[in-house]
Design a protein around this motif. Structure first.
Motif, PDB file in Angstrom:
ATOM      1  N   CYS A 115      35.403  53.447  16.929  1.00 30.41           N
ATOM      2  CA  CYS A 115      36.075  53.943  15.913  1.00 30.41           C
ATOM      3  C   CYS A 115      35.959  55.415  16.634  1.00 30.41           C
ATOM      4  N   GLN A 116      36.627  56.372  15.936  1.00 28.77           N
ATOM      5  CA  GLN A 116      36.816  57.577  16.760  1.00 28.77           C
ATOM      6  C   GLN A 116      36.140  58.752  15.783  1.00 28.77           C
ATOM      7  N   LYS A 117      35.541  58.469  14.433  1.00 27.74           N
ATOM      8  CA  LYS A 117      35.069  59.613  13.657  1.00 27.74           C
ATOM      9  C   LYS A 117      33.954  58.729  12.966  1.00 27.74           C
ATOM     10  N   LEU A 118      32.870  59.881  12.975  1.00 27.72           N
ATOM     11  CA  LEU A 118      31.725  59.444  12.050  1.00 27.72           C
ATOM     12  C   LEU A 118      31.988  58.603  10.841  1.00 27.72           C
ATOM     13  N   LEU A 153      31.411  54.642  18.796  1.00 28.11           N
ATOM     14  CA  LEU A 153      32.163  55.665  18.369  1.00 28.11           C
ATOM     15  C   LEU A 153      32.565  56.372  19.934  1.00 28.11           C
ATOM     16  N   SER A 154      34.051  56.025  20.003  1.00 30.24           N
ATOM     17  CA  SER A 154      34.544  56.536  21.408  1.00 30.24           C
ATOM     18  C   SER A 154      35.138  57.963  21.265  1.00 30.24           C
ATOM     19  N   ASN A 155      34.105  58.699  20.660  1.00 36.02           N
ATOM     20  CA  ASN A 155      34.405  60.131  20.838  1.00 36.02           C
ATOM     21  C   ASN A 155      33.306  60.872  20.892  1.00 36.02           C
ATOM     22  N   GLN A 156      33.237  62.261  20.672  1.00 34.95           N
ATOM     23  CA  GLN A 156      31.843  63.219  20.612  1.00 34.95           C
ATOM     24  C   GLN A 156      31.565  63.374  19.360  1.00 34.95           C
ATOM     25  N   VAL A 157      30.338  63.229  18.861  1.00 36.89           N
ATOM     26  CA  VAL A 157      29.811  63.796  17.528  1.00 36.89           C
ATOM     27  C   VAL A 157      28.891  64.856  17.686  1.00 36.89           C
ATOM     28  N   ILE A 158      29.587  65.906  17.132  1.00 38.25           N
ATOM     29  CA  ILE A 158      28.675  67.318  17.386  1.00 38.25           C
ATOM     30  C   ILE A 158      28.151  67.799  15.949  1.00 38.25           C
ATOM     31  N   ASN A 159      27.016  68.504  16.013  1.00 42.56           N
ATOM     32  CA  ASN A 159      26.660  68.968  14.839  1.00 42.56           C
ATOM     33  C   ASN A 159      25.364  68.143  14.641  1.00 42.56           C
ATOM     34  N   LYS A 160      24.144  68.848  14.342  1.00 38.23           N
ATOM     35  CA  LYS A 160      22.847  68.203  13.935  1.00 38.23           C
ATOM     36  C   LYS A 160      22.857  66.960  12.827  1.00 38.23           C
ATOM     37  N   ARG A 220      20.230  52.096  12.113  1.00 44.03           N
ATOM     38  CA  ARG A 220      19.100  51.085  11.254  1.00 44.03           C
ATOM     39  C   ARG A 220      19.649  49.995  11.003  1.00 44.03           C
ATOM     40  N   SER A 221      20.879  50.062  10.818  1.00 46.70           N
ATOM     41  CA  SER A 221      21.672  48.917  10.558  1.00 46.70           C
ATOM     42  C   SER A 221      22.638  48.075  11.418  1.00 46.70           C
ATOM     43  N   ALA A 222      22.969  48.492  12.416  1.00 45.16           N
ATOM     44  CA  ALA A 222      23.881  48.296  13.567  1.00 45.16           C
ATOM     45  C   ALA A 222      23.336  48.759  14.699  1.00 45.16           C
ATOM     46  N   HIS A 223      24.141  48.155  15.852  1.00 45.18           N
ATOM     47  CA  HIS A 223      24.286  48.530  17.042  1.00 45.18           C
ATOM     48  C   HIS A 223      25.215  49.634  17.226  1.00 45.18           C
ATOM     49  N   ILE A 224      24.797  50.864  17.465  1.00 47.42           N
ATOM     50  CA  ILE A 224      25.561  52.090  17.730  1.00 47.42           C
ATOM     51  C   ILE A 224      25.625  52.663  18.847  1.00 47.42           C
ATOM     52  N   ALA A 225      26.880  52.874  19.467  1.00 44.91           N
ATOM     53  CA  ALA A 225      27.106  53.479  20.957  1.00 44.91           C
ATOM     54  C   ALA A 225      27.993  54.437  20.481  1.00 44.91           C
ATOM     55  N   VAL A 226      27.836  55.887  21.579  1.00 48.95           N
ATOM     56  CA  VAL A 226      28.545  56.918  21.185  1.00 48.95           C
ATOM     57  C   VAL A 226      28.847  57.289  22.436  1.00 48.95           C
ATOM     58  N   CYS A 227      30.031  58.217  22.433  1.00 53.73           N
ATOM     59  CA  CYS A 227      30.578  58.878  24.024  1.00 53.73           C
ATOM     60  C   CYS A 227      30.137  60.128  23.958  1.00 53.73           C
ATOM     61  N   VAL A 228      29.848  60.735  25.182  1.00 53.80           N
ATOM     62  CA  VAL A 228      29.580  62.145  25.351  1.00 53.80           C
ATOM     63  C   VAL A 228      30.004  62.746  26.604  1.00 53.80           C
ATOM     64  N   ASP A 229      30.258  63.974  26.557  1.00 53.00           N
ATOM     65  CA  ASP A 229      30.453  64.562  28.046  1.00 53.00           C
ATOM     66  C   ASP A 229      29.916  65.934  28.153  1.00 53.00           C
ATOM     67  N   SER A 230      28.650  66.019  27.447  1.00 54.03           N
ATOM     68  CA  SER A 230      28.043  67.553  27.860  1.00 54.03           C
ATOM     69  C   SER A 230      26.508  67.289  27.531  1.00 54.03           C
ATOM     70  N   GLU A 231      25.819  67.937  28.467  1.00 55.46           N
ATOM     71  CA  GLU A 231      24.131  67.679  28.403  1.00 55.46           C
ATOM     72  C   GLU A 231      23.638  68.190  26.867  1.00 55.46           C
ATOM     73  N   ARG A 232      24.214  69.244  26.449  1.00 59.49           N
ATOM     74  CA  ARG A 232      23.717  69.669  25.165  1.00 59.49           C
ATOM     75  C   ARG A 232      23.854  68.506  23.963  1.00 59.49           C
TER      76      ARG A 232
END
Lengths: 333, 333
Positions: free
Chosen positions: A35-38, A54-61, A72-84
């Protein structure tokens, strides 16, 4: 079409945003969903999907805590492209005591998100491996524009560039002695080319499930329209006005996205849809249409069209079989 | 700007689809609201608006019963352009024992809905007057395209055509001895011209409440940008990725409509937004943007952009003052 049994299918839910449909895809052999959005990830996990990238970056704490809570409910992966972002992901996952898989997005020619294929890939992978509650899963190498290149030869040439850049990224990891057994990418227009590359381990087509006018214009090796997937998505419009030279339907650009061209009319003969603005479509010629008649429109672009609606009404042989909420709809910002 | 005290203001809610905002417009002197879809009318009436003109045709008997039911709580008018629809409206209003006001839509040059200005107008008015539970209210004479003509002189010329056609329609009514004291139309780009015409009794601008890039390009008589309304609508985007030559924000065409052009960036200097597809926007040059920074985007076209969102967040001096649901959002088909 040739099968590639070692390549996994992870359909992209940005097309349908619907957990009910996602479950059918899992039942048919998909290993999980993209998916592309939280908000899409939340809709999928809340609808029972156990494996989401989640084939996109999620920003904001705050958003990262929401993402982490899904783990807690599923296996979650997410894309990144910055150290921060990697640091923030680790912190959120640690706060909720969960594990998140991290996929490094590589710019393979789309010039959107993603780091350049080279040392930056290894740098980010090392960063991931240095922090708690996150683990390096692999690479995301996708170029959306390639999906819509009409001729198969041109599409293959474009995908060859993607493959070359992906190999560069893999080489950079290898040089740093970082193992990578996961490369995901490809869409409805090119997934069979990525699958044949011996570099990709997973493909993520989305639109194939609905199709649209734009994808219907892609050609196969014999310069014929690709026919492996049938059109299944329609917007049901009603004629609200008829004049001598036109009929007006109640579907405008608030109900069907015009970004990739206008819809076509199913079984229309010579009738075409012309934009009538936000709430109307103009059908010419009107033929024998009368007020109250209904026309099935094939959207120009399926993903943003579905995003405008609340429900998918499943029909077979003229009967309604299902009514599914489009749970992940919305801007997701 | 000159005032026309005999001309009423009925703002169009297709722009905001929000009853809370509509109530502020009523408090500021509007006589009622326009809307374009049944779902918008429902949201307005459920939000306390007492006078609603649905400036479009509603077809389908189930929908007409929903429309008629609103007349139990508010004063409801609706546009028609066919005898069949008038019959169905009368039947629905009779079924629910309510009265509906009927406004005949005239094609004043938009070539969308509406009957030609001439005998058909009188024919439909007579039809309305012949049936129970509906009454003839007047004429709807609107051409959306005129709103976006840049030069004031060209806009005036286009509105002159609207006025001529409206006079033809009024003459046809007069020849049939049908009284007509209500002519509504005009949008944000032209309403002052219709107001000055001595033909229109009501104007229905919508976008003025938010404005957008497109309306911001209209010129006044001195070839300067029209400045009577300020930009109040923004989409708050977050930078999710930064590369050497670009930054990527999390607002694509699922969050901001691109039909009338891309958004601009508030206080951007030389930075421009380029479409990055469904979920992304590309900002060039990236300047000193970093991941997590937020940019305020001015939408190219306000109405369909608002339609993609769930909430309007009202801010003043950097503080949130209100959070209003966009109750009438959706395709409305």
């Amino acid at each position: 079409m040739k099968a590639y049994p070692s390549v996994k299918l992870r359909p992209h839910a940005k097309t349908h945003k619907c957990a009910m449909l996602a479950r059918l895809q899992i039942q048919s052999g998909a290993v999980g969903l993209c998916c592309q959005k939280l908000t899409e990830a939340e809709a999928l996990v809340q609808g029972g999907i156990q494996d989401v990238l989640l084939s996109n970056q999620v920003i904001n704490k705050k958003k990262l805590l929401r993402l982490a809570s899904l783990a807690r409910s599923a296996h979650i992966a997410v894309c990144v492209d910055s150290e921060r972002n990697i640091e923030d992901l680790s912190e959120a996952a640690k706060t909720l005591d969960v594990m998140l898989d991290i996929v490094i997005e590589v710019n393979v020619g789309g010039f959107r998100c993603g780091v350049e294929p080279g040392p930056d890939v290894a740098r980010l992978a090392k960063k991931v491996m240095s922090l708690p509650n996150i683990r390096f899963k692999g690479l995301h190498c996708y170029n959306g524009r390639n999906q819509h290149i009409r001729s198969l030869a041109d599409r293959q040439a474009a995908v060859n560039e993607v493959i070359e850049k992906t190999k560069l990224a893999l080489s950079a990891l290898k040089e740093s002695e970082i193992e990578c057994n996961y490369v995901t990418g490809g869409g409805t227009g090119t997934f069979h080319l990525e699958a044949a590359s011996e570099v990709f381990t997973e493909v993520q087509p989305g639109s194939y499930v609905f199709m649209d006018v734009d994808y219907g214009l892609n050609l196969d090796g014999e310069e014929k329209f690709v026919s492996e997937f049938q059109q299944s998505l329609y917007i049901l419009s009603t004629v609200q006005s008829v004049a001598e030279n036109r009929a007006i339907v109640d579907v405008g650009l608030k109900a069907v996205s015009l970004d990739s061209g206008v819809p076509t009319v199913k079984n229309s003969g010579d009738q075409v849809y012309i934009s009538g603005g936000d709430e109307h479509g103009v059908i010419v010629p009107p033929g024998d249409l009368k007020v109250g008649d209904q026309l099935w429109l094939i959207p120009g672009h399926c993903d943003p069209t579905v995003n405008m609606h609340e429900w998918i009404v499943g029909m077979r042989d003229g009967r309604v079989e299902s009514i599914w909420p489009i749970g992940g709809k919305g801007p997701g910002i």
